[in-house]
Motif scaffolding. Structure first.
Motif, mmCIF file in Angstrom:
data_model
loop_
_atom_site.group_PDB
_atom_site.id
_atom_site.type_symbol
_atom_site.label_atom_id
_atom_site.label_comp_id
_atom_site.label_asym_id
_atom_site.label_seq_id
_atom_site.Cartn_x
_atom_site.Cartn_y
_atom_site.Cartn_z
ATOM 1 N N SER A 3 0.834 -1.190 0.000
ATOM 2 C CA SER A 3 0.000 0.000 0.000
ATOM 3 C C SER A 3 0.872 1.245 0.000
ATOM 4 C CB SER A 3 -0.903 -0.002 1.243
ATOM 5 O OG SER A 3 -1.560 1.244 1.356
ATOM 6 N N SER A 222 -14.893 5.461 3.944
ATOM 7 C CA SER A 222 -14.369 5.877 2.646
ATOM 8 C C SER A 222 -15.176 6.985 1.980
ATOM 9 C CB SER A 222 -14.279 4.667 1.710
ATOM 10 O OG SER A 222 -15.516 3.988 1.631
ATOM 11 N N SER A 247 -13.421 0.649 5.744
ATOM 12 C CA SER A 247 -13.333 1.075 4.347
ATOM 13 C C SER A 247 -14.636 0.892 3.574
ATOM 14 C CB SER A 247 -12.230 0.287 3.647
ATOM 15 O OG SER A 247 -12.535 -1.106 3.663
ATOM 16 N N PHE A 249 -15.067 -2.001 2.090
ATOM 17 C CA PHE A 249 -14.413 -2.684 0.971
ATOM 18 C C PHE A 249 -15.330 -3.719 0.344
ATOM 19 C CE2 PHE A 249 -11.869 -6.331 -0.521
ATOM 20 C CZ PHE A 249 -11.056 -5.715 -1.450
ATOM 21 N N GLY A 251 -14.169 -4.687 -3.198
ATOM 22 C CA GLY A 251 -13.327 -5.129 -4.307
ATOM 23 C C GLY A 251 -13.186 -3.994 -5.300
ATOM 24 N N GLU A 252 -12.060 -3.935 -5.995
ATOM 25 C CA GLU A 252 -11.761 -2.801 -6.858
ATOM 26 C C GLU A 252 -12.823 -2.579 -7.932
ATOM 27 O OE1 GLU A 252 -9.811 0.526 -8.309
ATOM 28 O OE2 GLU A 252 -9.531 -0.558 -6.411
ATOM 29 N N LYS A 255 -16.005 -1.135 -5.962
ATOM 30 C CA LYS A 255 -15.774 0.203 -5.398
ATOM 31 C C LYS A 255 -14.333 0.617 -5.680
ATOM 32 C CE LYS A 255 -19.261 0.829 -1.848
ATOM 33 N NZ LYS A 255 -19.504 1.419 -0.517
ATOM 34 N N PRO A 256 -14.091 1.202 -6.843
ATOM 35 C CA PRO A 256 -12.729 1.576 -7.220
ATOM 36 C C PRO A 256 -12.084 2.521 -6.204
ATOM 37 C CG PRO A 256 -14.216 1.727 -9.103
ATOM 38 C CD PRO A 256 -15.072 1.504 -7.896
ATOM 39 N N GLY A 257 -10.841 2.240 -5.866
ATOM 40 C CA GLY A 257 -10.099 3.109 -4.974
ATOM 41 C C GLY A 257 -10.329 2.878 -3.495
ATOM 42 N N GLN A 259 -9.647 0.797 -0.584
ATOM 43 C CA GLN A 259 -8.689 -0.240 -0.203
ATOM 44 C C GLN A 259 -8.881 -0.648 1.244
ATOM 45 O OE1 GLN A 259 -4.595 0.777 -0.982
ATOM 46 N NE2 GLN A 259 -3.832 -0.677 0.525
#
Length: 288
Positions: A3, A222, A247, A249, A251-252, A255-257, A259
């Motif tokens: 990261s 996020s 986050s 989260f 997965g990219e 949800k892009p960006g 982490q």
């Protein structure tokens, strides 16, 4: 995986393939370990299906796994998400409620597919279920099928053009009220936390939700701006609530960006949640 950001010790808001995340519980825990985090909470939508696999992976990778859930509720036309931590997965009441929510999700999926068909987009229930590896079926799984067949170029476009609120194939989902969601968590001996309140600006409802058992606010998220962190951190302090973070989260591609670990909390907060859950169990036992 390396990261470029300073990461927190614990990410208390993560999704897996048990709902609409892209990583299996084992893959998520392995990623958490590779990034150097110490703890993660599995908070899939309306299901606890991923718990067992995640806890086993936690033992393997020496990661503390909190058993969580995210319940979608409705308040004054706004989406209110309730996070629950360290619930009793053997609770008959909890499992019956989750079964009902799962059935409602399937009914909604079928209605969305029917509306898509009127637009000339024919996809099958079986295809959606192939993407929904867990029992919690949602719109992201439909969007993945749309993407696979080239009807859209991204998951975001799928929501905007077809299945998001206001789009032609949108179908409202059956939702609990925030009070019902909080009571469900508390009756299952869990710790109830208000998720990402800054997205919908939910401060007005907090006093009433505290009265039915809300015990924390997700301050770090996020989609929270700095002013959201300050506002809800101050409110949590005022009402003596836990301050949590994660986050969200998925997965990219979903949800892009976003982490794992870039938003989160210290292990001290994990210990506070575990202590509060233990107190909840003691209180319930005493009432019985």
């Amino acid at each position: 995986m390396v990261s470029t950001f300073t990461l927190y010790e614990a990410d208390l808001h993560c999704h897996t393939t048990a709902s609409d995340g892209l990583l299996t519980p084992t893959e998520l825990v392995r990623l958490v370990a590779e990034l150097g985090l110490k703890a993660v909470a599995i908070t899939d939508h309306d299901t606890i299906q991923g718990w067992e696999e995640a806890v086993d992976a936690g033992l393997n990778y020496q990661i503390q796994v909190l058993r969580g859930i995210e319940l979608n509720t409705n308040w004054r036309g706004k989406e209110v998400h309730i996070l629950g931590y360290e619930l009793d997965g053997s609770s008959n009441y909890l499992n019956q409620k989750l079964k009902g929510l799962g059935e409602a999700r399937v009914h909604r999926m079928l209605e969305i597919l029917a509306r898509l068909a009127t637009l000339g987009i024919v996809i099958s229930e079986d295809e959606v279920r192939q993407f929904a590896q867990g029992e919690s079926i949602g719109r992201p799984h439909i969007a993945q099928v749309l993407l696979k067949h080239g009807f859209i170029r991204s998951i975001k476009e799928g929501f905007e053009r077809y299945i998001g609120m206001g789009a032609p194939a949108y179908v409202p989902r059956y939702k609990l009220t925030p009070e019902e969601g909080i009571k469900l968590v508390r009756q299952a001996q869990g710790v109830a936390v208000l998720a990402h309140p800054g997205i919908q600006q939910l401060e007005e409802g907090i006093p009433d939700w505290i009265q039915v058992g809300l015990q924390g606010i997700e301050v770090w998220h996020s989609e929270h701006k700095l002013e959201d962190v300050k506002r809800y951190g101050t409110l949590a302090e005022h009402y003596d609530l836990l301050t949590t973070g994660g986050s969200d989260f998925h997965g990219e591609a979903q949800k892009p960006g976003v982490q794992v670990g870039r938003w989160g909390v210290s292990l001290d907060v994990v210990e506070q949640i575990l202590s509060r859950a233990k107190q909840n169990r003691w209180n319930l036992d005493r009432e019985c």
